[in-house]
Design a protein around this motif. Structure first.
Motif, PDB file in Angstrom:
ATOM      1  N   TYR A 110      49.848  31.603 -13.064  1.00 46.27           N
ATOM      2  CA  TYR A 110      49.128  31.042 -14.174  1.00 46.27           C
ATOM      3  C   TYR A 110      49.917  31.205 -15.494  1.00 46.27           C
ATOM      4  CZ  TYR A 110      45.616  28.975 -11.347  1.00 46.27           C
ATOM      5  OH  TYR A 110      44.805  28.235 -10.567  1.00 46.27           O
ATOM      6  N   PHE A 111      50.370  32.504 -15.650  1.00 46.29           N
ATOM      7  CA  PHE A 111      50.666  32.815 -16.975  1.00 46.29           C
ATOM      8  C   PHE A 111      52.141  32.642 -17.220  1.00 46.29           C
ATOM      9  CE2 PHE A 111      47.029  36.162 -16.896  1.00 46.29           C
ATOM     10  CZ  PHE A 111      46.132  35.128 -16.683  1.00 46.29           C
ATOM     11  N   GLU A 140      42.348  22.744 -18.788  1.00 45.60           N
ATOM     12  CA  GLU A 140      41.852  24.038 -18.058  1.00 45.60           C
ATOM     13  C   GLU A 140      41.316  24.925 -18.989  1.00 45.60           C
ATOM     14  OE1 GLU A 140      46.177  23.600 -16.930  1.00 45.60           O
ATOM     15  OE2 GLU A 140      45.691  25.389 -15.566  1.00 45.60           O
ATOM     16  N   VAL A 162      35.626  39.069  -5.861  1.00 46.03           N
ATOM     17  CA  VAL A 162      34.745  38.642  -6.983  1.00 46.03           C
ATOM     18  C   VAL A 162      33.873  37.862  -6.482  1.00 46.03           C
ATOM     19  CG1 VAL A 162      35.091  37.006  -9.122  1.00 46.03           C
ATOM     20  CG2 VAL A 162      36.865  38.650  -8.510  1.00 46.03           C
ATOM     21  N   ARG A 198      49.971  38.924 -23.808  1.00 44.90           N
ATOM     22  CA  ARG A 198      48.736  38.603 -23.034  1.00 44.90           C
ATOM     23  C   ARG A 198      48.505  39.053 -21.770  1.00 44.90           C
ATOM     24  NH1 ARG A 198      52.235  34.325 -23.003  1.00 44.90           N
ATOM     25  NH2 ARG A 198      52.473  33.476 -21.074  1.00 44.90           N
ATOM     26  N   ILE A 199      49.572  39.091 -20.829  1.00 45.38           N
ATOM     27  CA  ILE A 199      49.491  39.325 -19.546  1.00 45.38           C
ATOM     28  C   ILE A 199      48.941  40.934 -19.369  1.00 45.38           C
ATOM     29  CG2 ILE A 199      50.616  39.809 -17.500  1.00 45.38           C
ATOM     30  CD1 ILE A 199      52.526  37.502 -18.376  1.00 45.38           C
ATOM     31  N   TYR A 221      39.645  36.271 -18.120  1.00 40.61           N
ATOM     32  CA  TYR A 221      40.732  36.675 -17.875  1.00 40.61           C
ATOM     33  C   TYR A 221      41.801  35.607 -17.967  1.00 40.61           C
ATOM     34  CZ  TYR A 221      44.819  37.871 -14.552  1.00 40.61           C
ATOM     35  OH  TYR A 221      46.002  38.212 -13.928  1.00 40.61           O
ATOM     36  N   PHE A 222      41.630  34.326 -17.554  1.00 39.51           N
ATOM     37  CA  PHE A 222      42.564  33.311 -17.573  1.00 39.51           C
ATOM     38  C   PHE A 222      42.619  33.051 -19.230  1.00 39.51           C
ATOM     39  CE2 PHE A 222      41.640  32.779 -13.229  1.00 39.51           C
ATOM     40  CZ  PHE A 222      42.899  32.481 -12.748  1.00 39.51           C
ATOM     41  N   VAL A 257      48.773  36.333 -12.351  1.00 43.63           N
ATOM     42  CA  VAL A 257      49.563  36.429 -13.428  1.00 43.63           C
ATOM     43  C   VAL A 257      50.831  35.566 -13.512  1.00 43.63           C
ATOM     44  CG1 VAL A 257      51.122  37.780 -14.667  1.00 43.63           C
ATOM     45  CG2 VAL A 257      48.828  38.556 -14.503  1.00 43.63           C
ATOM     46  N   ALA A 299      45.445  40.840 -20.436  1.00 45.50           N
ATOM     47  CA  ALA A 299      44.392  40.449 -19.458  1.00 45.50           C
ATOM     48  C   ALA A 299      44.038  41.232 -18.086  1.00 45.50           C
ATOM     49  CB  ALA A 299      44.833  38.794 -19.282  1.00 45.50           C
ATOM     50  N   ARG A 325      47.837  22.774 -21.770  1.00 41.88           N
ATOM     51  CA  ARG A 325      46.835  22.863 -20.547  1.00 41.88           C
ATOM     52  C   ARG A 325      45.299  22.784 -21.009  1.00 41.88           C
ATOM     53  NH1 ARG A 325      49.695  27.832 -17.513  1.00 41.88           N
ATOM     54  NH2 ARG A 325      48.372  27.226 -15.799  1.00 41.88           N
ATOM     55  N   LYS A 359      44.172  14.227 -15.079  1.00 43.47           N
ATOM     56  CA  LYS A 359      45.174  15.095 -16.136  1.00 43.47           C
ATOM     57  C   LYS A 359      45.673  13.945 -17.178  1.00 43.47           C
ATOM     58  CE  LYS A 359      48.347  18.068 -14.889  1.00 43.47           C
ATOM     59  NZ  LYS A 359      49.334  18.754 -14.081  1.00 43.47           N
ATOM     60  N   LEU A 396      40.887  35.672  -5.507  1.00 42.92           N
ATOM     61  CA  LEU A 396      39.494  36.404  -6.030  1.00 42.92           C
ATOM     62  C   LEU A 396      38.590  36.785  -4.830  1.00 42.92           C
ATOM     63  CD1 LEU A 396      38.805  33.632  -8.810  1.00 42.92           C
ATOM     64  CD2 LEU A 396      39.768  35.852  -9.030  1.00 42.92           C
ATOM     65  N   VAL A 416      36.424  36.255 -14.761  1.00 37.75           N
ATOM     66  CA  VAL A 416      37.452  35.429 -14.123  1.00 37.75           C
ATOM     67  C   VAL A 416      37.860  34.468 -15.321  1.00 37.75           C
ATOM     68  CG1 VAL A 416      38.326  33.897 -12.607  1.00 37.75           C
ATOM     69  CG2 VAL A 416      36.752  35.798 -12.125  1.00 37.75           C
ATOM     70  N   GLY A 469      44.859  35.062 -20.681  1.00 37.53           N
ATOM     71  CA  GLY A 469      46.203  35.401 -20.254  1.00 37.53           C
ATOM     72  C   GLY A 469      47.057  34.125 -20.294  1.00 37.53           C
ATOM     73  N   ILE A 470      46.379  32.876 -20.341  1.00 41.83           N
ATOM     74  CA  ILE A 470      47.260  31.611 -20.501  1.00 41.83           C
ATOM     75  C   ILE A 470      47.521  31.238 -21.664  1.00 41.83           C
ATOM     76  CG2 ILE A 470      47.465  29.239 -19.883  1.00 41.83           C
ATOM     77  CD1 ILE A 470      45.725  29.819 -17.419  1.00 41.83           C
TER      78      ILE A 470
END
Lengths: 513, 485, 165, 645, 106
Positions: free
Chosen positions: B436-437, A112, B389, A159-160, A148-149, B433, A163, A109, A23, B384, A145, A152-153
């Protein structure tokens, strides 16, 4: 270990590398992601080899067929044909572009983000090269997946909601496809697409017309949601508006193609009779989608939403082409998949450029951009023109072939679909006028530098492709055409084969377990 | 009366895992007096894991010599061995996951570990029982240990209530189970599963009564596996019990209960499958729906996971409905997959909730991904997997179950089940959510890194989840080989 | 004679059972339960269960019920307060009637016909028979039950021990 | 090989150079590239034509089209569309017009645009237009024609919106593009039908097959193809009902109006119909429609031209009207007459526009006729050249317009006498309004003196010359008036190039029926009367027009407002579409119905969850009741399933 | 009053068992004291035992007796643990009202 394996798994390796990158350093993941995606792209260029030249090979190239799970026999079976070739290349081309587009705009981030982006590439390539239904489904879901992130992020305000909606919508469709896949396995005893197809063609596997229709519906629903076909499209505008630029690019350019690819690869060859029966209905939806998407795009105050609805319209053409079951229609549909990938991807990218400068997606926040940023205006204009289907740019070829093909089976539908072409000019030019023309306000002029070197670097390849694909289609078309010819041939054979299921007695025999 | 009144050594070997577990439990109880509380926590964890591993080895070696034992009371077949290994594995992970919790709650370790071992012992007895009486006793051992575990922090009112509810309702349901056993005994003259089956296959068998007896027994089993409409205890109990115990309860006793449900219904009640199949069909659907839909509304993560566990029981019931060899194998695989996944998820929850289980609201997880990215990533894998998934264990579990269901022509149940799993995605996603969000809140401010044993538990669960997700073949092969007919 | 005895003890059992349900003080309920158990022990004798009748009195009425009463005394439990009634209270009556009706209907209509109960017809319920069965066929459950009791003791200790830590 | 590809590619190269590097090039370099490329293209046309023997041989050459194949463009199944260029007599005429007139206008633009911003951009667009226009006429199949067709539309869009800071300019550009798209919609449908029924899009194949069909084939699809093609033509060539974009298109710089919206692009429709004559001849009723629409357009556009006050608008309506004439000719079966008029019209209409541009230039951007007057002495060359063009359009012999218009009217008389009479009236009106503009601009009192200063600023960035808007009107520089002079010669003598004769191998020559010589006299007389009336109204007694306008106020208001067609379209098509899309499709259907359903499913699910969670009351006794209830259900269910056995 | 038969059918015993079982359920549903509720469960177990013994008579087997013996043992074990649980509940809440123990809910 064929070239295709390397192209498929290199992104996964890249993903793992990125995950285990220490990181703190934001620049390293960017460089790594770019390096990996470019490497994948360069290697993937080698895939074109067998498809160039005078004869297009029959069957799949770069096949790897290994056992993955012994019972039930699920195989790692991948291969490439004229249909998947360009879609794979589209994916590998757009990933480095998406990486570059996100170079500056993603500042939190970072690691990621790029990891998910590269993972997404893995899933998308996998979808296009899988020749095992199960493997296909696995990749189909994997792509969900990271996207989605990504939404969402790194997305915008809602966004939520977007997503989650994206995920659930797709999930709802795909679970039924899973049921269909399992059913098909129970009947055929294999998940292998090639084997199932040959069983169906040789008559060793006979589906009753009811079963075929149900299976077709299960697959079709999953694909139609992904395409998205009217009226299953409402996840798309939300997802696009909220997604970060790179997400929008990948979503529009490649992910939507998963649906149309599925239609061509699976729905039509596996269930020809059901496809034939459902075609008028589907063509109807496609045409409604074309006009409806265009009309709704016309009145959007938000740029990304406008482009998103235009996607609904454009992909209606693809579906129309596929379900015309004509050579031109299919060729055009596949070509249009690529075209849409290039031109709509470019549009989202350019909208992203604008957003980076002004931090608004509302059209009303712009106006007169052409004065401070003439190059941006020109690039946007060319992309706009490609999108409206101007001849000598890529979309024209696809749209023309689709409509030409469709006109042979359903002229009424063609007429309505052609209205969509008029409307596309309306919304795109109006967008362009409101954004770029007029006098620039003081604040806009100050925050609107022209294209940077990095932005040029991502724009130019797309622009070149728009012209190339519009003018010299022979580079791209022969593999597509050859593959479509085979699909059509199979389709017609299946059509001609007497269907045992029309009499109840026979269907019971066929259903007997 | 059987001739071999005195058991042979082979029979003792087949019973060796249970013997080891008993000895382990007794040794811990004895040593408890010797050590201080702090030492207890340090010593008994490894000790019980050693005992569990010994039991695992014993059960693997017993699997090599299948057969009946103790006047046909037990039958050590592949099915039994699979579940024995599974519940023992669950025990290992559960103990790893609770060490830190015990330390942080300053609880003595002795009885806790002994109770876990005894509970697993009871489950081992259950899964290898071939006789209703053994099933009953095994069930009671497991249950009584579980009741106590649920109320282990006896000064915590939540624990008390959890234990009380679990105990009263559990005993209540057991009474129904016994009533069913009494009837089936009266009808067939035996409590041996094979003999019941034989009696029911005769033409004169009173099938209606047998069906009713099966229904009474299903009440008891349904309670243990939390099948609707007998699932109502689960959310309260899981919420109230200590987090690691909730994790253990949601997989261990449940797996064992499913094992006996499968064995009883497929072996003893096999001849009247056409009677109970529609009933189980309805229960499966109701269970999935109750679990998934009610979970949509939860704000407490333990409660949400409880509902999720109900829903997953519903999926396994789909496999039971199929009552085929593939169905049985699918259920076995699913329970294994679910064990890893859910234990992992509860381990992360255990880690996160901290002293007094302060942080168990879903919103508390906000920003976990930024403070503890590794833990968040692991929880993501578990979630997941719970969604289903691909490349996670949960996906293949669902896949095999619905494949078996389609094989058995349960088309509508399959479709409804799959749609249910799409609904379920919503509430799991909500946790993603939040993690992470959303921006980190106060709840993640003073989050210490996880302890070693908990990390082992989490990573091992994640490893298992991914292993079963990417290479499910070997477990499925074992399951298929050892599935009930 | 058999019938009369059955009637008497059955009546006692039912009346005590009802009393258990209607009494609001736990001690009354506990005593009613003892009554039920005693009546049942008599019925067991009628059915030829000598050992089980004895066990019923010794284990159940003697040990378990004493424990109950002990706890009731310990906690000084009084008459139930008249609190709010949940829906279960009202739904309970029809539910019960349904359940009972269902069971009774099954027993009377569907149970295979069998002979009348005559005292002395079945004599294998003595300690000898029980013991032989327990130590041959039922050896394992018998032994495992000891673990069960061990667990119960352990559990009781965990929960009721004076102090923690 | 005659390297036909060089003809369009030279301007394309010009476009590329100016487009990519123009911002860094000096003006002379830009001029050289832009004008030079068109000149080279023109020269290459001449060279090619002479190599084909056109100028030497006469009748014998180009009996057959000369065709070159470059590469396959689209290949799909049996459909093979190549990038092929071909030259035949029709193409030769068009090539000459396009490159010749185009070159002159490029030269003119050098002077006219000298002081404009975006200089390189303008010439790049102009060159691009040349490329597409040449592709249009050279293309040997329908799809390539369509490429040029859309391409010129694009350039038209870009050039109309050249002053992109002004909303009305970009609005006009959008309108042009979209209305053209409506026409193209018809065209493209026609293309689909052609490919479907002829199996090819190549002109030779398609027309060959069409020729072999019985005349007036009853096949409905043939008529459909013809009519759909005509829809396309109507869009591009501004016929009713799609003419509305052309008057607005005058928002572009004047050379653009001359080149694109008068001389070349708008005649593409005429070219296309003439090109497809075999199809029209074999399509039942199609020619009638063409003729009727042409005539109606000619007439109504002329009436609208009567009352315009903007000099470019006057000419714009006259263009629409003249295009209507061309279609009248085509529809009457006189294809060659139509093409003939294309040529003469290219001369005199380009001249009119360029002259108008010169006037505007002189007036420092003023376009309102009401603010001109008395310019004769300030701009003599413009005066004389414009006079030439005006006489030509009025159809006065021996000017070019007379010849072509006469040919058309003669054909129309044969086709239907009443059409002839309407045509004559239209001719009279044409003469009237053209001279009205002419007189208003050059004669009478100068009406510009008082308001002059203020105007220079008003149009600063709209059209030319903000920079030198002071002082008296002045004559244009040589680069502007030389092209005027050349075009004046063309307008004067162009009629003697006997296009119908030259095209005879392709189109049946229209012999004038005996005993119809009087037709010519009538039409010329109409022109003369028109001029005379204009002189009377605007030179002799200027009070009459206002009086007439007052007397016939209602018709005048209708004409003045162009019959409210734009408003009508707005109210009937544009606004309902936009409003309907917004309020119905987007808000109601999309957000309300579809998304509402989707979200509704979610809400319902959560509501169900809410109900289910009420089961969880926390009370042990109610839980027990559930267990009891459940057991009752389970027992009942299992008994039901067994069927009572 | 009809003449009393010398013996009663087996099913009467079973009905008695059913009645006692139902009474046990009733006690669980209607009683609010936790200990009484627990005693109701014991009543249900007794009812089950009666069934076992009755069936044992019918089958002339000892197995039913064995089973009921185990039920008794288990009941004893449960009683120990159950009463311990009740004790902890009482210690924490000072009440034996079953409805008071309902803090865990939605």
């Amino acid at each position: 270990m064929s070239l295709l394996d390397i192209v498929l798994f290199l992104p996964l390796v890249g993903f793992l590398l990125l995950v285990f990158t220490p990181k703190g350093n934001d620049q390293l993941p960017r460089v790594m992601a770019l390096g990996i995606s470019l490497l994948v792209f360069v290697i993937s260029l080698g895939l074109i080899g067998p498809f160039m030249g005078s004869t297009i090979p029959e069957g799949y190239q770069f096949v790897t067929d290994a056992s993955w799970i012994s019972s039930p026999p699920i195989r790692y079976h991948i291969g490439l044909d004229g249909l998947s070739l360009w879609l794979v290349l589209l994916t590998t081309l757009l990933t480095p572009i998406a990486v570059l587009v996100s170079w500056k705009s993603i500042d939190h981030r970072v690691k990621e983000f790029f990891a998910f982006l590269i993972l997404l590439e893995f899933g998308l390539i996998g979808v296009f090269v899988s020749l095992d239904l199960f493997l296909f489904y696995v990749f189909w879901e994997i792509g969900l997946v990271p996207m989605y992130f990504l939404i969402g992020i790194w997305g915008h305000d809602r966004r939520i909601y977007a997503a989650v909606k994206f995920f659930l919508y797709t999930m709802a469709g795909s679970v039924l496809m899973l049921a269909g896949i399992i059913y098909l396995y129970n009947r055929a005893g294999t998940f292998d697409y090639v084997q199932i197809l040959s069983q169906l063609q040789s008559g060793r596997l006979v589906l009753s017309s009811q079963a075929e229709m149900l299976l077709f519906s299960a697959f079709f629903l999953a694909f139609a949601i992904k395409v998205p076909l009217f009226p299953l499209h409402t996840w798309l505008p939300d997802a696009h508006v909220e997604a970060p630029t790179a997400g929008s690019i990948m979503l529009a350019s490649v992910m939507l193609k998963m649906g149309t690819y599925g239609l061509v690869r699976y729905s039509v060859p596996l269930f020809p009779n059901a496809a034939h029966k459902a075609a008028p209905f589907i063509i109807g939806l496609a045409v409604i989608g074309i006009i409806y998407g265009a009309l709704v795009a016309l009145v959007q105050p938000n740029m990304k939403k406008l482009v998103a609805y235009s996607s609904v319209s454009h992909l209606g053409f693809v579906v129309l082409g596929v379900f015309s079951f004509t050579q031109q229609g299919l060729d055009g549909a596949v070509y249009q998949m690529l075209n849409h990938g290039i031109s709509t991807g470019a549009l989202f990218m350019l909208v992203g450029f604008l957003y980076e400068r002004r931090h608004s997606l509302e059209i009303s926040a712009y106006g007169g951009v052409a004065t401070p940023a003439p190059n941006l205006a020109i690039v946007f204009l060319i992309t706009t023109l490609a999108s409206v289907g101007l001849p000598m740019l890529n979309n024209f070829v696809g749209e023309y072939l689709v409509l030409q093909g469709a006109s042979q089976v359903n002229f009424t539908a063609t007429v309505f679909a052609a209205v969509g072409v008029i409307l596309s000019a309306c919304y795109m030019l109006w967008l362009y006028q409101r954004t770029f023309y007029g006098k620039a306000s003081e604040s806009l002029s100050h925050h609107m530098p022209d294209l940077s070197t990095r932005e040029w670097a991502v724009s130019v390849p797309l622009l070149l492709l728009m012209f190339w694909m519009g003018i010299y289609t022979q580079t791209f078309m022969p593999p597509i055409s050859a593959q479509n010819a085979r699909i059509l041939q199979q389709y017609q054979q299946q059509q001609n084969r007497p269907q045992s299921a029309n009499t109840p007695g026979a269907s019971e025999v066929a259903n007997a377990r | 009366m059987p001739a071999n009144a005195f058991p042979t050594s082979a029979e003792y070997l087949r019973f060796l895992p249970e013997i080891i577990l008993t000895l382990g439990g007794v040794v811990i109880m004895l040593l408890e007096a010797v050590f201080t509380n702090d030492d207890q926590r340090k010593i008994f964890g490894p000790l019980s894991i050693v005992a569990l591993f010994a039991a695992l080895l014993a059960s693997i070696s017993a699997a090599g010599d299948p057969g009946a034992a103790f006047s046909n009371m037990l039958v050590i077949d592949g099915f039994a061995s699979f579940f024995r290994a599974l519940v023992i594995g669950i025990g290992v992970l559960a103990i790893l996951g609770s060490t830190g919790y015990l330390r942080q709650e300053r609880m003595p370790g002795g009885e806790y570990h002994a109770l876990i071992l005894f509970s697993i012992l009871g489950q081992c007895v259950m899964v290898s029982a071939n006789e209703l009486i053994m099933i009953f006793i095994g069930l009671e051992i497991s249950s009584i240990a579980s009741y106590v575990l649920a109320g282990y922090l006896r000064d915590d009112p939540r624990n008390n209530e959890s234990a009380l509810k679990y105990f009263l309702l559990g005993s209540f349901a057991t009474a129904f189970l016994l009533y069913g056993v009494a009837w089936i005994y009266g009808l067939t003259g035996s409590t041996n599963l094979d003999q019941i089956r034989g009696a029911l296959q005769t033409s004169a068998a009173p099938l209606v009564m047998a069906g009713a007896a099966a229904a009474f027994m299903f009440v008891g089993f349904g309670f243990k596996i939390s099948a609707a409409p007998f699932q109502i205890w689960a959310p309260d109990v899981y919420q109230g019990a200590p987090a690691p115990v909730s994790g253990f309860l949601s997989v261990g006793p449940k797996a064992a209960a499913f094992a006996i449900l499968l064995r009883v219904f497929m072996t003893a009640f096999g001849p009247i499958a056409d009677r109970w199949e529609p009933m189980v069909w309805g229960c499966a659907l109701a269970t999935m729906m109750v679990g998934n839909f009610a979970a949509l509304q939860q704000s407490n993560i333990k409660r949400m996971l409880a509902y999720s566990s109900i829903a997953h029981a519903g999926y396994v019931l789909v496999a039971v409905t199929a009552h085929s060899e593939t169905g049985s194998a699918a259920a076995m695989f699913y329970l294994a997959a679910y064990a890893f996944t859910n234990l992992g998820a509860f381990a992360v929850v255990t880690y996160f909730s901290r002293k007094g289980e302060k942080y168990v609201a879903i919103d508390d997880f906000a920003g976990l991904s930024q403070r503890q990215p590794a833990m968040a990533a692991m929880l993501t894998i578990f979630l997941l997997s719970l969604i289903g998934v691909p490349l996670t264990a949960g996906f293949f579990g669902k896949f095999y179950i619905f494949k078996a269901a389609l094989d058995a022509n349960l088309t509508w149940l399959t479709v409804l089940g799959l749609l249910n799993s799409a609904v379920a995605a919503y509430y799991y996603l909500r946790l993603l959510v939040v993690m992470y969000f959303k921006d980190p809140g106060d709840s993640v401010e003073n989050l210490e890194p996880a302890g070693l044993s908990l990390q082992i538990a989490v990573y091992a669960s994640a490893f298992g989840t991914l292993l079963l997700g990417i290479f499910p073949g070997w477990v499925l092969d074992i399951a298929t080989k050892s599935a009930l007919k | 004679m058999d019938a009369l005895l059955f009637m008497i003890f059955a009546a006692i059992a039912v009346v005590c059972g009802i009393n258990l349900v209607v009494q609001t003080h736990p001690i009354s309920s506990a005593l009613s339960l003892v009554g039920v158990m005693g009546a049942l022990a008599a019925l067991y004798l009628l059915l030829g269960g000598e050992f089980i009748a004895a066990a019923q009195l010794v284990v159940y009425a003697g040990a378990i019920m004493v424990l109950f009463i002990f706890v009731i005394m310990l906690l000084n439990a009084g008459t139930e307060a008249r609190g709010r009634r949940s829906w279960a209270h009202y739904a309970g009556v029809p539910l019960l009637l349904l359940l009972f009706g269902l069971i009774a209907c099954l027993i009377t209509r569907r149970m295979p016909a069998s002979e009348n109960v005559v005292f002395g017809q079945f004599t294998k319920g003595g300690p000898l028979d029980i013991g032989r069965a327990l130590f041959t066929t039922y050896l394992l459950p018998f032994e495992v039950t000891s673990v069960l009791i061990l667990v119960a003791i352990l559990g009781a200790i965990v929960l009721a021990r004076k102090e923690i830590d | 090989m005659h390297q036909l590809w060089l003809i369009p590619l030279l301007p394309l190269a010009g476009f590329a150079i100016n487009g990519l590097f123009g911002r860094r090039l000096a003006k002379p370099a830009i001029n050289a590239v832009a004008v030079g490329s068109v000149l080279l293209s023109f020269l290459w046309v001449l060279k090619t034509l002479s190599a084909l023997g056109v100028f030497g041989g006469g009748e014998s050459v180009l009996e057959l089209a000369y065709q070159e194949h470059y590469f396959t463009w689209i290949q799909s199944g049996s459909l093979n569309i190549g990038v092929d260029f071909a030259i035949d007599r029709l193409t030769a005429v068009m090539l000459m017009i396009v490159t010749g007139v185009g070159f002159l206008i490029h030269v003119y633009a050098v002077g006219y645009m000298a002081h404009e911003g975006g200089y390189y951009r303008f010439f790049a667009y102009l060159n691009l237009f040349m490329f597409f226009m040449l592709t249009l006429v050279l293309g040997a199949n329908f799809l390539l024609l369509f490429v040029g067709w859309e391409g010129v539309g694009l350039c038209s869009y870009l050039l109309i919106g050249f002053y992109f800071l002004e909303k009305f300019a970009t609005d006009a550009g959008n309108k042009a593009f979209i209305v053209n798209r409506i026409g193209d919609f018809g065209f493209s449908l026609a293309v689909f039908l052609i490919a479907m029924h002829f199996g090819s899009l190549d002109f030779t194949t398609v027309f060959g097959k069409a020729k072999d069909m019985p005349v007036e084939s009853s096949a409905g699809w043939m008529t459909a193809i013809a009519l759909l093609l005509f829809v396309g033509a109507a869009g591009k060539s501004a016929q009713i009902p799609l003419y509305v974009w052309l008057p607005d298109a005058m928002a572009g710089p004047t050379p653009v109006s001359a080149l694109i919206h008068a001389a070349t692009m708008v005649t593409a429709g005429v070219y296309m119909v003439a090109r497809s004559s075999e199809i029209f001849l074999h399509a039942h009723g199609a020619l009638e429609v063409v003729a009727m629409v042409g005539l109606a357009t000619a007439f109504f556009a002329a009436t609208m031209g009567l009352a315009q006050t903007d000099i470019k608008k006057v000419y714009a309506y006259s263009t629409v009207s003249q295009l209507g004439y061309m279609f009248l000719g085509l529809g009457s079966g006189a294809f060659s007459a139509g093409i003939f008029h294309v040529m003469t019209h290219a001369f005199f209409k380009a001249l009119l526009f360029l002259g108008a541009g010169s006037v505007i230039h002189a007036m420092s951007g003023e376009q309102d006729l009401g603010k001109m007057g008395g310019l004769k002495k300030y701009t003599p060359i413009t005066f004389w050249t414009l006079l030439c063009a005006s006489v030509a359009i009025a159809g006065i012999p021996p000017f070019s317009g007379y010849h072509s218009k006469d040919a058309i009217l003669a054909a129309a008389y044969e086709f239907a006498p009443w059409m002839y009479w309407v045509g004559v009236v239209t001719a009279g009106m044409t003469a009237f309004y053209v001279f009205r503009a002419f007189f208003l601009a050059f004669f009478g009192e100068p009406r510009w003196k008082k308001t002059h200063d203020s105007h220079g600023h008003g149009h600063e960035d709209r059209d030319a010359h903000g920079g030198h808007g002071h002082g008296e009107p002045h004559e244009s520089p040589a680069s502007m008036w030389v092209p005027l002079a050349v075009l004046a010669v063309g307008s004067l003598a162009g009629g003697y190039i006997n296009i119908p004769k030259w095209l005879e191998p392709m189109f049946k020559l229209h012999e004038e029926a005996p005993g119809t010589e009087w037709l010519v006299i009538v039409s010329v007389a109409a022109g003369v009367i028109g001029i005379a009336l204009a002189a009377l109204f605007y030179l002799v007694s200027p009070g009459i027009p206002e009086g007439l306008a007052r007397t016939f106020s209602t018709p005048y208001r209708w004409i003045y407002n162009k019959y409210f067609v734009d408003e009508f379209y707005d109210a009937l098509v544009v606004n309902p579409t936009v409003d309907g899309s917004r309020s119905l499709l987007w808000r109601v259907v999309d957000a309300g119905a579809i998304d509402g359903t989707v979200n509704g499913v979610g809400k319902t699910a959560r509501a169900v969850g809410g109900i289910l969670k009420r089961m969880q009351s926390g009370s042990i006794r109610s839980y027990a009741a559930w267990v009891v209830l459940g057991s009752i259900i389970v027992i009942t269910a299992i008994n039901m399933a067994g069927g009572g056995k | 009053m009809p003449a009393l038969p010398a013996s009663v059918p087996l099913s009467w015993y079973l009905i008695l068992s059913a009645i006692l079982f139902s009474l046990g359920v009733a006690g669980f549903l209607f009683r609010r004291n936790i200990i009484t509720v627990f005693m109701s469960i014991e009543l249900m177990l007794n009812a089950v035992n009666l069934s076992f013994v009755t069936f044992s008579y019918k089958l002339k087997q000892v197995d039913g007796h064995i089973f009921s013996f185990f039920v008794m043992v288990v009941a004893a074990a449960e009683a120990a643990v159950g009463l311990a649980i009740i004790l902890t509940v009482f210690k924490n809440r000072q009440t034996l009202e079953i409805d008071e123990v309902s803090s865990l809910k939605n």
